[in-house]
Design an enzyme around this catalytic site. Structure first.
Site, short mmCIF file in Angstrom:
data_model
loop_
_atom_site.label_atom_id
_atom_site.label_comp_id
_atom_site.label_asym_id
_atom_site.label_seq_id
_atom_site.Cartn_x
_atom_site.Cartn_y
_atom_site.Cartn_z
N GLU B 238 -1.97 7.28 -5.21
CA GLU B 238 -1.90 8.54 -4.49
C GLU B 238 -2.92 8.61 -3.37
OE1 GLU B 238 -2.36 11.57 -7.52
OE2 GLU B 238 -4.52 11.57 -7.34
N HIS B 280 -4.86 16.79 -7.85
CA HIS B 280 -5.93 16.01 -8.47
C HIS B 280 -7.22 16.06 -7.65
CE1 HIS B 280 -2.75 13.39 -10.63
NE2 HIS B 280 -3.16 14.38 -11.40
N ALA B 302 0.62 -6.88 2.36
CA ALA B 302 0.00 -7.85 1.45
C ALA B 302 1.03 -8.46 0.50
CB ALA B 302 -1.12 -7.20 0.67
N GLY B 303 2.29 -8.02 0.59
CA GLY B 303 3.32 -8.67 -0.22
C GLY B 303 3.82 -7.86 -1.40
N VAL B 306 7.24 -2.31 -1.51
CA VAL B 306 6.97 -0.89 -1.24
C VAL B 306 8.23 -0.26 -0.67
CG1 VAL B 306 5.51 0.73 0.03
CG2 VAL B 306 4.56 -1.45 -0.74
N PRO B 307 8.78 0.74 -1.32
CA PRO B 307 10.01 1.37 -0.78
C PRO B 307 9.69 2.18 0.48
CG PRO B 307 9.22 2.60 -2.67
CD PRO B 307 8.32 1.41 -2.54
#
Lengths: 425, 614
Positions: B238, B280, B302-303, B306-307
């Site tokens: 987050e 939070h 970085a590989g 990630v959607p």
């Protein structure tokens, strides 16, 4: 919640009070600090603080705004009469600083301290996972530059306290020899107060030394609000103001008030009252993701509000919360219609059916308006008793005259965002 | 007793893991045991409950269909001595005391992992705990979290929600996915997504929403990396903090090589004009690099998988999983049989699955809602509307709000019957009991127990006698002679001192009030006719205060309800109740008086007793 900024005047008063108690009072600072707010009576102030009549003063807004000098929000070396004039011209004015517009209504008044630029130092303490960093740079003031890049740094592991000698060795190499002892002792004491009072951030820029005395000119500070139960006495009179420019609308203020009356959480921010996509999402985490998805799918401008209800609010609170949102969304008509997303993740323990009760009541009350404003509703939720909750929503959809699509955990949480946005085209 | 078996350091929880529960969290314990049973564990995962404010003992829980006893200890140290195999503590202490309880647990060599549930522990305290954990090589999960779960092996407290959800999300048996997220509130959602798109969760950890979580996302991912049973990684980060950059580093340095699907939430923060603090404590960006957009991009570069938005999170997880199955990395295991865990009575009732005849009925009050109801009125309404004691009695005894005159009359009766000096039998008994050193309730009851046919009973008796006579339609004269023939004294007639020449003020007040305010007073009128005749015989045969109260009250009830209902209330003792209620005030007064005066034990003098033999 956690790290919260405090007003400069409160921070300075706290430090000046505690510096008298710590380390034998060897590092006292200026104690004449006045906080001016919208209700301040200037005549009473003059009477209560006789030093004002004979002292040149500095006046600044006290709103957590940075770079006040560059934004012409600084009065230096003025008589009290001049300061009163300056204050009354600015009190309650609307101003815009770095694209944020807000009302100026808090100021700080202090004695003006003539000094050379060479006397200005920079010191800050910041919190990191391993402990706290003390940052120091011998050239403070407005042109201090990138302190993360320039300054001397010293990591103080949690639980330990640096001695004046260590501070001098690690941070003060470039400070003139005659000031070293004083500044080192001051920082040692400052760090103790920082730790004891659960500060999470403390920045003094500049810190100046004139005639062997330390002055704190500008201060920015944050406290850990969760430490209130430990620090109440040490903190004294402290408040945690909202960031500058965050002026609550009537509805936002109403929800904030409701929120304060319940152990549950109710939050509402109106982003764009003309937006066509409204959300009523359960849970702090899920509400962020719904807002994210609307943004990520390219509809940031259509997103009307951000908010959440969580912690199992009772029917009455959910009803009032829902009503407020329905009221906001049925004020201005849009020929293309509007969308309401009643979303949420799979709850841990909240009884879904019972929280839906309040929402259903509100929807029934706004039936006519919802029809007139061509509202379409999408529901997605899971958790205890969700089947009953979803059944009630479906049933409502058949009688309300407003289309309601209802989904459970079999559908992806944000699936309804896509459905709504597709229809909005 | 054996100690916990040595495990590889990447395994925190297995099917033999047992925990201490700090604080009396019986619901959480039951949920853990239900999970244990559904997972076919042989022993419950809770070793003992620590109840620092209570005492040692045992508590009953269900383990499947049967009940088991779990020990409760006041001190953690004793618990540790008794349960050497426990190596986890689940700390449910409040934000004020959670830090101390955690340090106490860290000090025990057998404890390896502590999960802290409380939200709002001061950051400085948490940082001290983190340093201590590092020093002593302990694992700290939280604070501000629901915990975590090793599917089919062990679950921390309330993780996974209800049993229905645990089974729906297949958390009762392990899959191949290791998952770590900040949010505990979203963990059920994440596990649901994983169960629908992969062979299921192996282990899931929610590190908590604080600025300084005890263990970070990357620490758990590195642990999952080492665990050969975990084939793919899923994470949910987050906005705020730099934790995700450590993942980026670990990916670049190939310390994480298993496929990782990750999404950082909070991409909407750009829609807010001022800095936004989300739910939070840690969810606030300090600078551009802490934004969700920046972190998502860095992770992708970085590989990591990630959607583009959370909306594609599920399909991306599905794609990565399907590829692993195709590559032969994952072979889905057959589903185990799920033992039938009986539904909790409460849950079944809530979802209309069962019904049960009740043993009790109550129609006068209801304390289940926001505020207790007296009949149809909340207590605050009773106060705000000034209904008083009269109104309260009217609601709770007669189940209706009678008009003001009735309330006033009830209160008048209570005032008049409150006391009649120390010599009458009730007060006397109360005083004797009080002086014998008895407590308030014993003394009060001792006095009340004298109330009956001879003391205070005339109220009831008069009401019954006069209303029966009136209803039977016999004339006052017939009534008097009839009673005389039967040799029965007429209840409510006659006074020791008062007479027609020296009338009783209390009776005058009651009578006047009734005649002026009641809708009608037929029984009182009848009684007054009787009194006219009796006083001609002797001038002290007047309607006395007990009689007047009883008779007026019989009229009042008939004013406000049907004759049958009124008679029923009288036969159930409602009038006696009025006397008991009023006189309790006086009896309490006598008890307090005696105590205040420090009166010693009363012994009746011999010279006041005639000792005779028959």
């Amino acid at each position: 919640m956690a790290q919260k900024a405090i007003r400069e005047a409160h921070g300075k008063k706290l430090l000046s009070r505690l510096l008298k108690e710590y380390n034998g009072g060897n590092y006292v600072v200026e104690e004449h600090i006045i906080s001016v707010g919208p209700e301040t009576d200037f005549d009473a102030l003059t009477k209560d603080h006789p030093w004002l009549a004979s002292t040149r003063v500095v006046v600044k807004p006290d709103h957590l705004i940075k770079r006040r000098g560059k934004n012409d929000l600084l009065l230096l070396d003025a008589s009290w009469d001049e300061a009163r004039q300056w204050l009354s011209e600015r009190m309650n004015n609307e101003i815009t600083v770095s694209n944020v517009t807000g009302i100026l209504d808090y100021f700080i008044v202090e004695p003006f301290i003539p000094h050379d630029e060479d006397d200005e130092f920079y010191v800050a303490i910041t919190s990191v996972r391993e402990g706290d960093n003390i940052l120091f740079w011998h050239q403070g003031g407005v042109d201090v530059g990138d302190v993360n890049e320039n300054s001397e740094k010293m990591l103080v592991p949690i639980g330990s306290f640096p001695s004046a000698g260590e501070i001098e060795k690690n941070l003060l190499e470039q400070v003139p020899a005659e000031h070293k002892g004083l500044v080192a002792g001051f920082i040692e004491t400052l760090f103790r107060i920082y730790a004891d009072c659960h500060f999470t951030y403390l920045e003094i820029n500049p810190l100046i030394v004139v005639d062997d005395k330390i002055y704190i000119l500008d201060l920015a500070a944050m406290l850990d609000s969760t430490a209130e139960f430990i620090c109440r006495g040490k903190w004294g009179d402290i408040e945690f103001p909202s960031p500058f420019g965050r002026i609550l609308t009537e509805e936002e203020a109403y929800i904030e008030e409701l929120d304060s009356k319940t152990g549950s959480s109710l939050k509402l921010t109106i982003l764009n009252p003309k937006g066509r996509v409204w959300t009523m999402v359960a849970g702090g985490g899920a509400s962020v993701i719904y807002a994210d998805t609307i943004t990520d799918l390219g509809y940031m401008d259509e997103m009307a509000n951000y908010g959440e209800y969580s912690g199992d609010p009772n029917e009455e609170f959910t009803f009032k919360y829902a009503k407020t949102i329905l009221d906001c969304m049925t004020r201005e008509k849009d020929p293309r219609g509007k969308f309401l997303l009643i979303g949420g993740a799979i709850a841990n323990f909240t009884d879904v059916a019972s929280t839906f009760k309040g929402i259903i009541r509100a929807l029934k009350e706004y039936q006519q308006k919802l029809i007139e404003h061509k509202v379409k509703i999408f529901v997605r939720r899971g958790g205890p008793n969700y089947k009953e909750g979803l059944r009630q929503m479906k049933e409502l959809g058949q009688s309300l005259g407003v289309p309601i699509e209802v989904y459970g955990p079999e559908a992806h949480m944000t699936g309804i965002v896509k459905l709504a946005l597709k229809e909005s085209n | 007793m054996k100690t916990a078996a040595k495990k590889p350091d990447y395994i925190l929880f297995d099917r033999n893991t047992r925990a201490f529960i700090y604080n009396m969290q019986t619901n959480a314990v039951q949920r853990m045991l239900d999970f244990d049973y559904a997972s076919q564990r042989e022993t419950p995962s809770v070793g003992a409950i620590i109840n620092p404010t209570g005492s040692d003992g045992l508590v009953k829980f269900f383990f499947g269909p049967r009940e088991v006893l779990l020990p409760v200890y006041k001190s953690l140290k004793t618990a540790a001595e008794k349960c050497p195999d426990v190596d986890v503590m689940i700390n449910f202490a409040s934000f004020r005391s959670a830090a101390e309880a955690t340090l106490e647990a860290f000090a025990l060599p057998q404890i390896k992992t502590v999960a802290i549930i409380a939200e709002g522990i001061p950051e400085r305290k948490v940082k001290e705990l983190i340093a201590k954990a590092k020093e002593l090589d302990k694992v700290m999960i939280g604070p501000a979290t629901i915990g975590g779960i090793a599917a089919g092996a062990f679950k921390i407290g309330n993780t996974g929600g209800t049993l229905e959800n645990i089974l729906d999300s297949k958390l009762h048996r392990p899959g191949s996915v290791g998952c770590v997220s900040n949010s505990g509130g979203l963990s059920n959602e994440t596990y649901n997504i994983i169960s629908r798109n992969t062979d299921g969760l192996y282990e899931g950890i929610a590190i908590g929403g604080d600025s300084y979580p005890g263990t970070t996302l990357v620490e758990h991912l590195l642990r999952f990396e080492k665990n050969p049973a975990i084939k793919m990684l899923v994470s949910l980060g987050e906005v705020g903090g730099n934790d995700e950059y450590e993942i980026v580093e670990a990916l670049r340095e190939k310390r994480i090589t298993k496929p990782l699907v990750i999404w950082v939430t909070g991409t909407c923060s750009k829609a807010f004009k001022t800095e936004m603090q989300f739910g939070h404590a840690g969810a606030k960006a300090h600078g551009e690099t802490e934004t969700a957009d920046a972190k998502n991009k860095a992770l992708k570069d970085a590989g990591a998988f990630v959607p583009d938005s959370f909306d594609d999170y599920d399909s991306l997880i599905n794609k990565v999983y399907t590829d692993l199955v195709k590559e032969g990395v994952i072979t889905p295991a057959p589903e185990p049989q799920i033992p039938n865990v009986p539904v909790d009575y409460k849950t079944a009732l809530q979802s209309n699955m069962i019904r049960k005849p009740t043993n009790f009925i109550c129609t006068i009050s209801d304390d289940r809602g926001e505020e207790c109801l007296y009949g149809s009125k909340t207590i605050s309404q009773v106060v705000q509307e000034g209904l008083g004691i009269g109104g309260t009695i009217s609601l709770l005894w007669f189940k209706r709000l009678m008009p003001q005159y009735a309330s006033d009359f009830i209160e008048m009766c209570l005032v008049i019957t409150a006391d009649h000096g120390p010599a009458v039998s009730g007060a006397h008994n109360c005083i004797v009991a009080s002086r014998a050193g008895k407590d308030l309730i014993s003394s009060l009851v001792s006095g009340l127990l004298t109330i009956g046919p001879r003391f205070g009973g005339a109220i009831d008796g008069a009401a019954q006698m006069f209303s029966e006579a009136y209803d039977a339609g016999i004339s006052p004269a017939q009534f008097i002679s009839g009673m005389k023939k039967k040799g029965i004294n007429i209840q409510g007639i006659g006074h020791l001192i008062k007479s027609t020449h020296n009338p009783d003020m209390r009776v005058s007040l009651l009578k006047e009030f009734a005649l002026n305010n009641f809708k009608e007073t037929p029984i009182l009128n009848y009684a007054l006719e009787v009194e006219k005749i009796t006083t001609t015989k002797r001038d002290n045969l007047i309607l006395n205060v007990d009689g007047c109260i009883g008779i007026c009250f019989a009229d009042l009830l008939r004013n406000e309800m049907s004759k049958e209902e009124a008679d029923e209330y009288i036969s159930m003792g409602a009038l006696n109740a009025l006397f008991v209620m009023g006189r309790s005030i006086g009896l309490i007064g006598h008890h307090l008086d005696q105590k205040r005066l420090k009166q010693g034990l009363y012994r009746h003098p011999w010279d006041d007793i005639s000792f005779l033999s028959e």
